[in-house]
Enzyme design. Structure first.
Site, PDB file in Angstrom:
ATOM      1  N   GLU A  40       0.843  -1.191   0.000  1.00  0.00           N
ATOM      2  CA  GLU A  40       0.000   0.000   0.000  1.00  0.00           C
ATOM      3  C   GLU A  40       0.885   1.251   0.000  1.00  0.00           C
ATOM      4  O   GLU A  40       0.642   2.224  -0.721  1.00  0.00           O
ATOM      5  CB  GLU A  40      -0.909  -0.025   1.242  1.00  0.00           C
ATOM      6  CG  GLU A  40      -1.885   1.136   1.363  1.00  0.00           C
ATOM      7  CD  GLU A  40      -2.854   1.241   0.189  1.00  0.00           C
ATOM      8  OE1 GLU A  40      -3.065   0.234  -0.496  1.00  0.00           O
ATOM      9  OE2 GLU A  40      -3.352   2.356  -0.049  1.00  0.00           O
ATOM     10  N   GLU A 124      23.067   2.402  25.897  1.00  0.00           N
ATOM     11  CA  GLU A 124      22.492   2.110  24.579  1.00  0.00           C
ATOM     12  C   GLU A 124      23.377   1.095  23.890  1.00  0.00           C
ATOM     13  O   GLU A 124      24.560   1.033  24.153  1.00  0.00           O
ATOM     14  CB  GLU A 124      22.513   3.362  23.682  1.00  0.00           C
ATOM     15  CG  GLU A 124      22.006   4.601  24.316  1.00  0.00           C
ATOM     16  CD  GLU A 124      22.602   5.859  23.674  1.00  0.00           C
ATOM     17  OE1 GLU A 124      23.039   5.793  22.504  1.00  0.00           O
ATOM     18  OE2 GLU A 124      22.632   6.878  24.352  1.00  0.00           O
ATOM     19  N   LYS A 126      25.841  -0.238  21.147  1.00  0.00           N
ATOM     20  CA  LYS A 126      26.738   0.392  20.191  1.00  0.00           C
ATOM     21  C   LYS A 126      26.443  -0.258  18.853  1.00  0.00           C
ATOM     22  O   LYS A 126      26.714  -1.440  18.644  1.00  0.00           O
ATOM     23  CB  LYS A 126      28.196   0.177  20.595  1.00  0.00           C
ATOM     24  CG  LYS A 126      29.181   0.927  19.708  1.00  0.00           C
ATOM     25  CD  LYS A 126      30.569   0.887  20.321  1.00  0.00           C
ATOM     26  CE  LYS A 126      31.537   1.834  19.644  1.00  0.00           C
ATOM     27  NZ  LYS A 126      31.805   1.497  18.246  1.00  0.00           N
ATOM     28  N   ASP A 128      26.571  -1.052  14.888  1.00  0.00           N
ATOM     29  CA  ASP A 128      27.721  -1.202  14.012  1.00  0.00           C
ATOM     30  C   ASP A 128      27.362  -0.771  12.600  1.00  0.00           C
ATOM     31  O   ASP A 128      26.873  -1.540  11.794  1.00  0.00           O
ATOM     32  CB  ASP A 128      28.164  -2.673  14.035  1.00  0.00           C
ATOM     33  CG  ASP A 128      29.633  -2.803  13.750  1.00  0.00           C
ATOM     34  OD1 ASP A 128      30.312  -1.755  13.655  1.00  0.00           O
ATOM     35  OD2 ASP A 128      30.102  -3.934  13.600  1.00  0.00           O
ATOM     36  N   TYR A 240      21.652   9.135  18.352  1.00  0.00           N
ATOM     37  CA  TYR A 240      22.026   9.000  19.765  1.00  0.00           C
ATOM     38  C   TYR A 240      22.734  10.218  20.324  1.00  0.00           C
ATOM     39  O   TYR A 240      23.205  10.191  21.452  1.00  0.00           O
ATOM     40  CB  TYR A 240      22.896   7.766  19.974  1.00  0.00           C
ATOM     41  CG  TYR A 240      24.008   7.591  18.949  1.00  0.00           C
ATOM     42  CD1 TYR A 240      25.061   8.506  18.855  1.00  0.00           C
ATOM     43  CD2 TYR A 240      23.994   6.515  18.060  1.00  0.00           C
ATOM     44  CE1 TYR A 240      26.056   8.353  17.910  1.00  0.00           C
ATOM     45  CE2 TYR A 240      24.995   6.355  17.108  1.00  0.00           C
ATOM     46  CZ  TYR A 240      26.024   7.276  17.040  1.00  0.00           C
ATOM     47  OH  TYR A 240      26.995   7.124  16.099  1.00  0.00           O
ATOM     48  N   LYS A 328      32.856  -2.957  24.958  1.00  0.00           N
ATOM     49  CA  LYS A 328      32.747  -3.761  23.742  1.00  0.00           C
ATOM     50  C   LYS A 328      32.376  -5.222  24.027  1.00  0.00           C
ATOM     51  O   LYS A 328      32.798  -5.789  25.030  1.00  0.00           O
ATOM     52  CB  LYS A 328      34.093  -3.748  22.995  1.00  0.00           C
ATOM     53  CG  LYS A 328      34.606  -2.363  22.656  1.00  0.00           C
ATOM     54  CD  LYS A 328      33.968  -1.826  21.408  1.00  0.00           C
ATOM     55  CE  LYS A 328      34.440  -2.572  20.195  1.00  0.00           C
ATOM     56  NZ  LYS A 328      35.154  -1.755  19.245  1.00  0.00           N
ATOM     57  N   CYS A 422      35.332 -30.581 -13.053  1.00  0.00           N
ATOM     58  CA  CYS A 422      34.397 -30.581 -11.933  1.00  0.00           C
ATOM     59  C   CYS A 422      34.837 -31.655 -10.936  1.00  0.00           C
ATOM     60  O   CYS A 422      35.047 -32.813 -11.325  1.00  0.00           O
ATOM     61  CB  CYS A 422      32.990 -30.879 -12.436  1.00  0.00           C
ATOM     62  SG  CYS A 422      31.826 -31.188 -11.099  1.00  0.00           S
ATOM     63  N   CYS A 425      31.900 -34.542 -11.189  1.00  0.00           N
ATOM     64  CA  CYS A 425      31.581 -35.364 -12.361  1.00  0.00           C
ATOM     65  C   CYS A 425      32.681 -35.328 -13.415  1.00  0.00           C
ATOM     66  O   CYS A 425      32.535 -35.913 -14.478  1.00  0.00           O
ATOM     67  CB  CYS A 425      30.251 -34.931 -12.976  1.00  0.00           C
ATOM     68  SG  CYS A 425      30.326 -33.326 -13.769  1.00  0.00           S
ATOM     69  N   CYS A 440      30.662 -25.794 -13.471  1.00  0.00           N
ATOM     70  CA  CYS A 440      30.513 -27.101 -14.103  1.00  0.00           C
ATOM     71  C   CYS A 440      29.297 -26.989 -15.019  1.00  0.00           C
ATOM     72  O   CYS A 440      28.197 -26.709 -14.555  1.00  0.00           O
ATOM     73  CB  CYS A 440      30.267 -28.188 -13.050  1.00  0.00           C
ATOM     74  SG  CYS A 440      29.729 -29.741 -13.802  1.00  0.00           S
ATOM     75  N   CYS A 445      25.127 -33.093 -13.576  1.00  0.00           N
ATOM     76  CA  CYS A 445      26.182 -33.322 -12.583  1.00  0.00           C
ATOM     77  C   CYS A 445      25.499 -33.664 -11.260  1.00  0.00           C
ATOM     78  O   CYS A 445      24.587 -32.961 -10.819  1.00  0.00           O
ATOM     79  CB  CYS A 445      27.026 -32.062 -12.429  1.00  0.00           C
ATOM     80  SG  CYS A 445      28.104 -32.119 -10.977  1.00  0.00           S
TER      81      CYS A 445
HETATM   82  S1  IVH Z   1      28.103   8.309  21.097  1.00  0.00           S
HETATM   83  C1  IVH Z   1      30.352  11.820  22.101  1.00  0.00           C
HETATM   84  N1  IVH Z   1      26.463   6.293  20.944  1.00  0.00           N
HETATM   85  O1  IVH Z   1      30.782   4.488  17.928  1.00  0.00           O
HETATM   86  C2  IVH Z   1      29.550  10.669  21.702  1.00  0.00           C
HETATM   87  N2  IVH Z   1      28.331   6.324  19.476  1.00  0.00           N
HETATM   88  O2  IVH Z   1      33.571   4.548  18.723  1.00  0.00           O
HETATM   89  C3  IVH Z   1      30.155   9.930  20.580  1.00  0.00           C
HETATM   90  N3  IVH Z   1      28.403   4.433  17.918  1.00  0.00           N
HETATM   91  O3  IVH Z   1      31.730   7.221  15.962  1.00  0.00           O
HETATM   92  C4  IVH Z   1      29.367   8.858  20.029  1.00  0.00           C
HETATM   93  N4  IVH Z   1      26.568   3.470  18.615  1.00  0.00           N
HETATM   94  O4  IVH Z   1      29.868   5.682  15.116  1.00  0.00           O
HETATM   95  C5  IVH Z   1      27.590   6.850  20.466  1.00  0.00           C
HETATM   96  N5  IVH Z   1      24.880   4.584  20.894  1.00  0.00           N
HETATM   97  C6  IVH Z   1      26.006   5.143  20.416  1.00  0.00           C
HETATM   98  C7  IVH Z   1      26.745   4.568  19.367  1.00  0.00           C
HETATM   99  C8  IVH Z   1      27.911   5.190  18.922  1.00  0.00           C
HETATM  100  C9  IVH Z   1      27.580   3.420  17.742  1.00  0.00           C
HETATM  101  C10 IVH Z   1      29.641   4.638  17.138  1.00  0.00           C
HETATM  102  C11 IVH Z   1      29.771   5.970  16.481  1.00  0.00           C
HETATM  103  C12 IVH Z   1      31.060   6.540  16.972  1.00  0.00           C
HETATM  104  C13 IVH Z   1      31.792   5.315  17.380  1.00  0.00           C
HETATM  105  C14 IVH Z   1      32.827   5.661  18.429  1.00  0.00           C
END
Ligand code: IVH
Length: 689
Positions: A40, A124, A126, A128, A240, A328, A422, A425, A440, A445
């Site tokens: 939709e 929060e 982190k 990627d 964030y 981390k 292959c 076969c 192949c 095969c």
């Molecule tokens: S805060 C001053 N919050 O991590 C605050 N960074 O290693 C700076 N990142 O460049 C960033 N999740 O790309 C913050 N919840 C989060 C994040 C976050 C991912 C990344 C961000 C930053 C890198 C620093």
């Protein structure tokens, strides 16, 4: 054309569409609560696009249609950050987290003579992806750029506009504060695992190299000079932090995370305000234990001192703030040793080099093999038998070799040449010019046939319960099955004669095969294994043609007239149905009683759409009234989708007896939960409608 040429009803319609599309976007991306289906949404978008094409005066820079991308750029301009976007201090062990807090306390004591017992932390995930800044002026998307070196990145305004989660205009909440006159928001653009896996499947289908991980996929997608490519990628965003803000002030990080969604800006669906470091560590452990089920990759938890006043007192070093730290998660990369390199033959005959390795645990899963993709990749990385390698795992994707650790290369390490024949076969292999894949060419095969059968029965294709890879192998090895239709001719006696197969399992399998005889047309098309026809294209074809017969009669011209079907795909489809062997394979399936079900829309003559279309369901626990595959079939028959893990895009979790961790996940993401009764009522209602 000037505005006066636009008929007022068209102008009004365009405005309504734009307003509603903005609203639906926010509902979908910020509140996880869509009220219309994707189809939709697409329909409304197309209508608006058509109006704007007809009357260019209607197109405004914040129109939702701007999400389709703009003409390519020659290069990116610079994008400056004020104040700079800082990085984060990392911690990999609990002691380092405690040391971080101690340093912060000592700093406050020494500099301000301020004694803090315990900090409130907002925590929060982190995420990627790629860090970006987006600027809103008077509530309108103005521009955006990458983080770059923190002071200056690249202006990727065109690309960011295509990310559906990033609003083109902010919302003025009723009764709440209006968005600031100037707002620079910072966050992460990332790809969730479902989108990532789908993108990679599509790339493999088109024989393009897959992305190694969602981070690379997100970064590669955002840094495209042609924003139309970005527009086609499943990117998400979560904000964030803020840069310069005028006309508003945040008093804490939790205040920021509460305010942004009010204006339509997405933040991470999970975050927590913790009263002290202990609680913050608890949050870290929770996220870590749920990591494998999370819908996106996270590489840790970011702890931020909640109070902005304290943040200001703590300040930053040249690199990172003193009030935040990234705790981390253990890396999903590991090193191990390659014991051998073998060659696998896939369903399309593609010969893939695979590294067999000393077993190693990567992010909680034991890994013994990793793909080297193709000859060029294997050469580029120069992986040899005996090498120590760095491997990584992302989502459900087959682990891959990231790099060779050259310093540790044993003198006897040898490169393994691609085979000329292959390995299954012995037919001489082919490598068509301009292609990365060695193939192949033998259609019969045994490896090609076996892989084709496995594909046919697999979860994404015909989804025959209990017909996994092992069983397909057994059936092929005992000559009971050599083409898909043979599955449906199996007898109980034949099945029960197989090793490790009792009478009961034989019965169950026969029942599952019986149920599988009514697949959705899209699944059926996908299961045929036509090259370049992935799940998505199969759906598009099912929608357009409504039956296998219609599809098989379509010529190249008709096929390419279908949106999203390119000449390559069209040619493959025509070739498939023109080939007597594949034609026979399809006919045999239909004669065996397989009846592909046309999508509801086509069956109803094009009016209305399937009631569950655009909604995704996840099942957990046991239902008393139906088996899992029956529940799945019921949902799919109404146009819904069933997926295996809960994400913010999940519409409903159906929870039976003894639900697993999915229930907790759904609760934390705010996904609507249906018990068996509610689910049955919903089915009955929709079937009746
Ligand atoms: S805060 C001053 N919050 O991590 C605050 N960074 O290693 C700076 N990142 O460049 C960033 N999740 O790309 C913050 N919840 C989060 C994040 C976050 C991912 C990344 C961000 C930053 C890198 C620093």
């Amino acid at each position: 054309m000037n505005e006066s040429n636009v008929p007022p009803e068209d102008e009004e319609r365009a405005q309504t569409l734009a307003r509603e599309l903005h609203e639906h976007n926010i509902r979908y991306h910020v509140h996880d609560a869509p009220v219309i289906s994707d189809t939709e949404y697409d329909r409304m978008m197309r209508e608006l696009q058509e109006l704007e094409e007809k009357y260019p005066a209607l197109a405004s820079p914040d129109s939702p249609t701007m999400r389709v991308g703009a003409p390519p750029l020659d290069s990116f301009d610079a994008f400056n950050h004020d104040p700079p976007m800082r990085s984060l201090e990392n911690a990999v062990a609990e002691e380092e987290i405690f040391a971080f807090e101690e340093r912060a306390k000592r700093f406050l004591l020494q500099t301000y003579d301020r004694n803090v017992e315990a900090f409130n932390f907002t925590c929060e995930p982190k995420l990627d992806g790629l860090a970006v800044e987006v600027i809103y002026r008077d509530g309108f998307f103005h521009s955006g750029g990458t983080r770059g070196n923190g002071v200056s990145g690249e202006d990727i305004t065109q690309n960011l506009k295509t990310v559906r989660g990033i609003p083109l205009r902010l919302r003025f909440p009723e009764g709440g504060p209006a968005p600031p006159a100037y707002l620079a928001v910072r966050g992460e653009v990332f790809m969730n695992l479902r989108g990532f896996e789908k993108l990679n499947r599509e790339r493999l289908e088109r024989e393009e190299p897959p992305f190694a991980n969602p981070r690379n996929a997100a970064a590669g997608s955002l840094r495209q000079l042609d924003s139309r490519i970005t527009a086609a990628r499943p990117l998400d965003a979560a904000f964030y932090a803020v840069g310069r803000v005028e006309g508003f002030s945040f008093h804490s990080q939790s205040h920021l995370l509460e305010s942004l969604p009010e204006w339509g800006l997405p933040v991470s669906p999970v975050w927590r305000k913790c009263a002290n470091l202990r609680e913050a560590v608890g949050f870290y452990e929770e996220l870590l234990s749920g990591r494998e089920d999370a819908p996106y990759e996270q590489d840790g938890v970011v702890l931020k001192v909640d109070s902005v006043e304290l943040q200001n007192e703590l300040g930053s070093t040249s690199r990172a703030p003193r009030w935040a730290v990234a705790y981390k998660f253990p890396a999903k990369q590991e090193t191990t040793q390659v014991e051998d390199i073998i060659f696998q033959v896939g369903r399309t005959g593609a010969v893939t080099p695979v590294a067999l390795m000393k077993p190693v645990r990567v992010g909680g899963v034991e890994v013994t093999r990793a793909t080297l993709h193709n000859e060029d990749e294997m050469r580029r990385k120069d992986v040899r038998r005996g090498d120590h390698v760095l491997i990584q795992r992302a989502g459900d994707v087959i682990p891959e070799v990231v790099a060779v650790i050259e310093e540790r290369r044993p003198p006897a390490a040898e490169a393994v040449p691609m085979p000329l024949e292959c390995p299954i076969c012995a037919t001489p292999v082919e490598r068509p010019e301009g292609e990365a894949v060695v193939r192949c060419p033998n259609p019969v095969c045994p490896a090609v046939v076996r892989e084709g059968l496995r594909h046919f029965a697999s979860r994404r294709a015909m989804d025959v319960d209990g017909l996994g890879e092992k069983l397909v192998n057994q059936l092929v090895d005992s000559d009971l099955v050599s083409e898909p239709a043979d599955f449906f001719a199996l007898s109980k006696e034949q099945l029960a004669s197989l090793e490790r197969m009792g009478e009961k399992s034989a019965e169950n399998l026969l029942e599952a095969l019986e149920r599988a005889k009514k697949p959705a047309l899209a699944r059926f098309i996908y299961s045929l294994g036509i090259r370049h026809v992935g799940e998505h294209i199969a759906e598009v074809l099912a929608e357009r043609f409504g039956s296998v017969g219609e599809l098989s009669r379509a010529d190249t011209e008709t096929l390419t007239s279908v949106h999203e079907v390119g000449p390559q795909v069209a040619e493959r489809i025509v070739r498939f149905f023109a080939d007597p062997a594949s034609g026979r394979m399809v006919d045999n399936l239909l004669s065996a009683g397989v009846e592909p079900q046309a999508p509801l829309k086509a069956a109803e003559g094009g009016s209305g759409e399937a009631p569950f279309s655009g909604f995704s369901f996840v099942l957990t626990g046991t239902l008393s009234g139906r088996s899992r595959s029956e529940a799945k079939a019921a949902i799919e028959a109404l146009g819904g989708r069933v997926s295996s893990s809960v994400s913010k895009n999940t519409s409903f979790l159906v929870a039976g007896e003894g639900p697993g961790s999915k229930l907790k996940n759904a609760e934390s993401l705010g996904v609507e939960i249906l018990d068996e009764d509610a689910f049955e009522r919903m089915l009955a209602r929709e079937k009746g409608s």
